[in-house]
Design an enzyme around this catalytic site. Structure first.
Site, PDB file in Angstrom:
ATOM      1  N   ASP A   2       0.828  -1.207   0.000  1.00 47.86           N
ATOM      2  CA  ASP A   2       0.000   0.000   0.000  1.00 47.86           C
ATOM      3  C   ASP A   2       0.871   1.270   0.000  1.00 47.86           C
ATOM      4  O   ASP A   2       1.835   1.352   0.774  1.00 47.86           O
ATOM      5  CB  ASP A   2      -0.849  -0.046   1.289  1.00 47.86           C
ATOM      6  CG  ASP A   2      -1.933   1.006   1.321  1.00 47.86           C
ATOM      7  OD1 ASP A   2      -2.792   0.980   0.440  1.00 47.86           O
ATOM      8  OD2 ASP A   2      -1.920   1.845   2.254  1.00 47.86           O
TER       9      ASP A   2
ATOM     10  N   GLU B  22       1.674  -0.242  -4.779  1.00 45.20           N
ATOM     11  CA  GLU B  22       0.797   0.863  -5.134  1.00 45.20           C
ATOM     12  C   GLU B  22       1.673   2.115  -5.104  1.00 45.20           C
ATOM     13  O   GLU B  22       1.953   2.661  -4.039  1.00 45.20           O
ATOM     14  CB  GLU B  22      -0.361   1.013  -4.147  1.00 45.20           C
ATOM     15  CG  GLU B  22      -1.331   2.088  -4.615  1.00 45.20           C
ATOM     16  CD  GLU B  22      -2.242   2.644  -3.525  1.00 45.20           C
ATOM     17  OE1 GLU B  22      -3.292   3.174  -3.851  1.00 45.20           O
ATOM     18  OE2 GLU B  22      -1.887   2.560  -2.325  1.00 45.20           O
TER      19      GLU B  22
HETATM   20  C1  GLC Z   1      -4.255   3.148  -0.464  1.00 42.84           C
HETATM   21  C2  GLC Z   1      -5.484   2.276  -0.389  1.00 42.84           C
HETATM   22  C3  GLC Z   1      -6.624   3.102   0.113  1.00 42.84           C
HETATM   23  C4  GLC Z   1      -6.275   3.613   1.490  1.00 42.84           C
HETATM   24  C5  GLC Z   1      -4.951   4.352   1.478  1.00 42.84           C
HETATM   25  C6  GLC Z   1      -4.436   4.544   2.865  1.00 42.84           C
HETATM   26  O1  GLC Z   1      -4.371   4.149  -1.404  1.00 42.84           O
HETATM   27  O2  GLC Z   1      -5.735   1.714  -1.650  1.00 42.84           O
HETATM   28  O3  GLC Z   1      -7.831   2.393   0.141  1.00 42.84           O
HETATM   29  O4  GLC Z   1      -7.287   4.460   1.945  1.00 42.84           O
HETATM   30  O5  GLC Z   1      -3.950   3.649   0.787  1.00 42.84           O
HETATM   31  O6  GLC Z   1      -3.987   3.323   3.369  1.00 42.84           O
END
Ligand code: GLC
Length: 551
Positions: free
Chosen positions: A215, A270
C-alpha cells in the site's frame, strides 16, 4: 503504416514467473460475500466462492486488508498486522483459505500497509504514553513552527482542506499522517520499524501467501527536511508527490526478503504517482518492485487518443528497464470504469437508458483491452459482471474518502438480499448496485451473452493464445477512433481492434503487416458483443465493439 510502440521480445531460457501471464482478481473483503449473516463480507464468504473464481479462470486473488482494525479506513488502518479481524474470521480460516485457493490452482496476494498504522496500534499507543518504551520515534513527530502552525503545508488525503499533521497536547508536538489522523505515518528511518515491518512480511510469507500488494509504498521514504510543497501543489495530498531516493534502497531490501522465499513470490506496489516515468523507477534495475500499479490509464477517459498515449508512454517508460507493466481499470478507491465511461454523456443530457446501454458496450470493449494488453491485468471484483457503482444515499455514506459507490456488496443472485446471508432486518453495510436484481452473478452465469461470460472467454483465450499475455506488442494505424495492436509470440499472431466510436467502421484487418502471406483470413476469436465468434472476420467493427482476431 507506422509502428508507434513495440514491446520487448520475451526473455526465453528460464521459466517465466507466474505473475507475468497471470490475471489477478481483487477481493475487497467487506463486500465480496457474507457467510455469517452480519451484513459484512468475510473470509468464509470468500472461501465459498473460490469455485466461481476458478470457473472465471483467474490465476490469483489479491485480498484487501482483513487485519484487526478500528476500520476508520476500512482496514487500511491496521492495529495488528499479524491476525485477522473477528469481523472477517480467524487466522485458522485464513490458513484454510490459502490451502483451498492453492488446491484450486489460485495464488493469493495480500495487502501490506507499511506507511502507517492505526492510531490504536500498540506501537502508537506506546508512543503517546508519558514515558514511551521504544516506540515514540517509530512515528514522525515535529515541534510546532515558531508561528505555532503545523510543521509544513502538507494536506491529508481524505479531507484535503485538513493538514497532514495533528497536534498532541501532552507532548506539544505534531505527528504526521498522510491519510486520516487515525493513520499516523511510520518513521522508516527508525531501524525498529524496518525490522518489525519485515517481520510482518515473513509472518505471511511463512503462511504460504504468494505475493504482497504494498500500500502507498512510495511513501515509506520521506525527504528528511519534510519541506513545504510548492504553492501550486499545496492542495495535493503529499502521497501523490512523495518520490525520494531513500525509498529505493528500502525497496531493494524488501525485494531481497521476498526473493529469499521459493516459488516466485511477487510484490506489487501501489505507487501513487501520476507520472508513468516516475512509476517506472520503482522497478529499479530489476531489484525493487516486481510490478507496480500505474494510475494514469485508470484516469484516462474512454477515448482512443488518450488510450493510445497511455499505452505508448507505458511501453516507452518501462521497456528500457525490462519492467513488466500492469493494467487496472477499477479498484476500491475509484468509481468503477463502467460508471466513469458513461458519466460525461449523462452530463450532456443524453437519454439515461441509452447511456447505460452504451456504458456496458464500452465496459465490454475495455475488458477486451485490459485482458490483451502486454502486462498483468488486475480485475476489481464485480467488473466481471459489468457492475455500476451503487448510488449511496447521504445517510448511508461511511467512507471518509467518498469511495462507497465502488465498494458496494456484490450481488450473487437476484433475491432481495442478492445471495447475502444477512437475516431479515440486517442490511448489508452498503446498498447493492442499482441493477442488481437483473445484473447479478447467478443470472449472468446462466447467460452466455453476459459480461461474465465475456470475461471468462477472454481469460480462456489468453490461456490458449500465449501471444496475448506474453507476446510482443505493436500498436498499428487504424481508422480514426479505432485502437489496433498486434500480439506476436513465435508463429502465433493475434490482432486486437477496439472501436471507441459509435459508428460502424470498415477496417483492413491485415494485422498491421503488409505482406500477402499475412493476408490469410482471420478468425474472430473474441467479440465484445459475442457476434461472429469462431467465424471469419468480415472487416466491419460495429459501434463500440472490440474483437480479438487470430489466424
Ligand atoms: C491506499 C489504499 C486506500 C487507502 C490508502 C491509505 O491508497 O488503496 O484504500 O485508503 O492507501 O492506506
Amino acid at each position: 503504416m507506422t509502428t508507434v510502440g513495440s514491446g520487448q521480445p520475451v526473455v526465453t531460457g528460464s521459466p517465466l514467473p507466474w505473475w507475468m501471464s497471470a490475471v489477478v482478481y481483487q477481493i475487497y473483503p467487506w463486500s465480496f460475500a457474507d457467510a455469517n449473516g452480519d451484513g459484512i463480507g468475510d473470509l468464509a464468504g470468500i472461501r465459498a466462492h473460490l469455485d466461481d473464481l476458478a470457473w472465471l479462470g483467474v490465476d490469483a486473488i489479491w485480498v484487501s486488508p482483513f487485519y484487526p482494525s478500528p476500520m476508520v479506513d476500512f482496514g487500511y488502518d491496521v492495529s495488528d498486522y499479524c491476525n485477522v479481524d473477528p469481523l472477517f474470521g480467524t487466522l485458522e480460516e485464513f490458513d484454510a483459505l490459502v490451502a483451498e485457493a492453492h488446491a484450486l490452482g489460485l495464488r493469493i496476494i495480500i495487502d501490506w500497509v507499511p506507511n502507517h498504522t492505526s492510531d490504536r496500534h500498540p506501537w502508537f499507543l506506546d508512543a503517546l504514553t508519558e514515558r514511551p518504551n521504544d516506540h515514540r520515534n517509530w512515528y514522525v513527530w515535529r515541534d510546532p513552527r515558531s508561528d505555532g502552525l503545523p510543521p509544513n503545508n502538507w494536506v491529508a488525503a481524505f479531507d484535503m482542506s485538513a493538514s497532514a499533521w495533528t497536534f498532541e497536547e501532552a507532548s506539544g508536538q505534531w505527528y504526521l499522517h498522510l491519510f486520516d489522523s487515525a493513520q499516523p505515518d511510520l518513521n522508516w528511518d527508525e531501524p525498529g520499524v524496518v525490522d518489525a515491518m519485515h517481520d510482518v512480511l515473513r509472518f505471511w510469507l511463512d503462511r504460504g501467501v504468494d505475493g504482497i500488494r504494498a500500500d502507498v509504498v512510495h511513501c515509506i521514504g520521506k525527504d528528511p527536511q519534510l519541506p513545504d510543497n510548492p504553492p501550486e501543489l499545496a492542495a495535493i495530498p503529499h502521497s501523490a508527490l512523495n518520490d525520494v531516493p531513500i525509498t529505493h534502497q528500502r525497496l531493494r531490501d524488501i525485494r531481497k526478503l521476498i526473493d529469499s522465499y521459493p516459488g516466485d513470490r511477487v510484490i506489487v506496489g501501489e505507487v501513487y504517482l501520476l507520472s508513468t516515468e516516475a512509476v517506472a523507477t520503482y522497478y529499479g534495475n530489476g531489484d525493487e518492485l516486481h510490478l507496480s500499479f500505474n494510475f494514469p490509464p485508470l484516469y484516462a477517459p474512454w477515448s482512443e487518443p488518450h488510450w493510445r498515449r497511455c499505452i505508448d508512454s507505458t511501453v516507452h517508460a518501462l521497456a528500457p528497464r525490462d519492467a513488466w507493466p500492469t493494467w487496472v481499470l477499477s479498484n476500491h478507491d475509484n468509481p468503477r470504469h463502467r460508471s466513469r465511461y458513461d458519466a460525461a454523456a449523462l452530463f450532456r443530457g443524453e437519454d439515461p437508458a441509452s447511456v447505460v446501454r452504451r456504458s456496458e458496450l464500452r465496459a465490454r470493449c475495455a475488458a477486451v483491452m485490459l485482458l490483451t494488453l502486454r502486462g498483468t491485468p488486475f480485475l476489481f471484483q464485480g467488473e466481471e459482471m459489468g457492475l455500476l457503482d451503487a448510488v449511496i444515499p447521504p445517510d448511508r455514506v461511511v467512507d471518509p474518502g467518498g469511495r462507497d459507490g465502488c465498494r458496494a456488496p456484490l450481488p450473487w443472485d437476484g433475491t432481495d438480499q442478492h445471495g447475502w446471508f444477512a437475516p431479515e432486518g440486517i442490511e448489508p453495510w452498503l446498498p447493492f448496485p442499482d441493477e442488481s436484481s437483473t445484473r447479478n452473478y447467478a443470472s449472468q452465469r446462466d447467460d452466455p451473452d453476459s459480461v461474465l461470460h465475456l470475461y471468462s472467454r477472454l481469460i480462456a483465450c489468453r490461456r490458449s493464445h500465449p501471444a496475448l499475455s506474453l507476446g510482443e506488442f505493436t500498436l498499428f494505424d487504424a481508422p480514426t477512433g479505432v485502437l489496433a495492436y498486434r500480439r506476436t509470440l513465435d508463429d502465433q499472431v493475434c490482432a486486437v481492434f477496439i472501436n471507441f466510436t459509435d459508428a460502424t467502421v470498415a477496417i483492413d484487418h491485415h494485422f498491421g503487416i503488409e505482406t500477402s502471406l499475412e493476408r490469410a483470413p482471420a478468425t474472430v476469436a473474441i467479440s465484445s458483443n459475442g457476434s461472429g465468434e469462431g467465424s471469419p472476420f468480415d472487416g466491419r467493427l460495429l459501434p463500440d465493439q472490440a474483437v480479438v482476431l487470430t489466424r
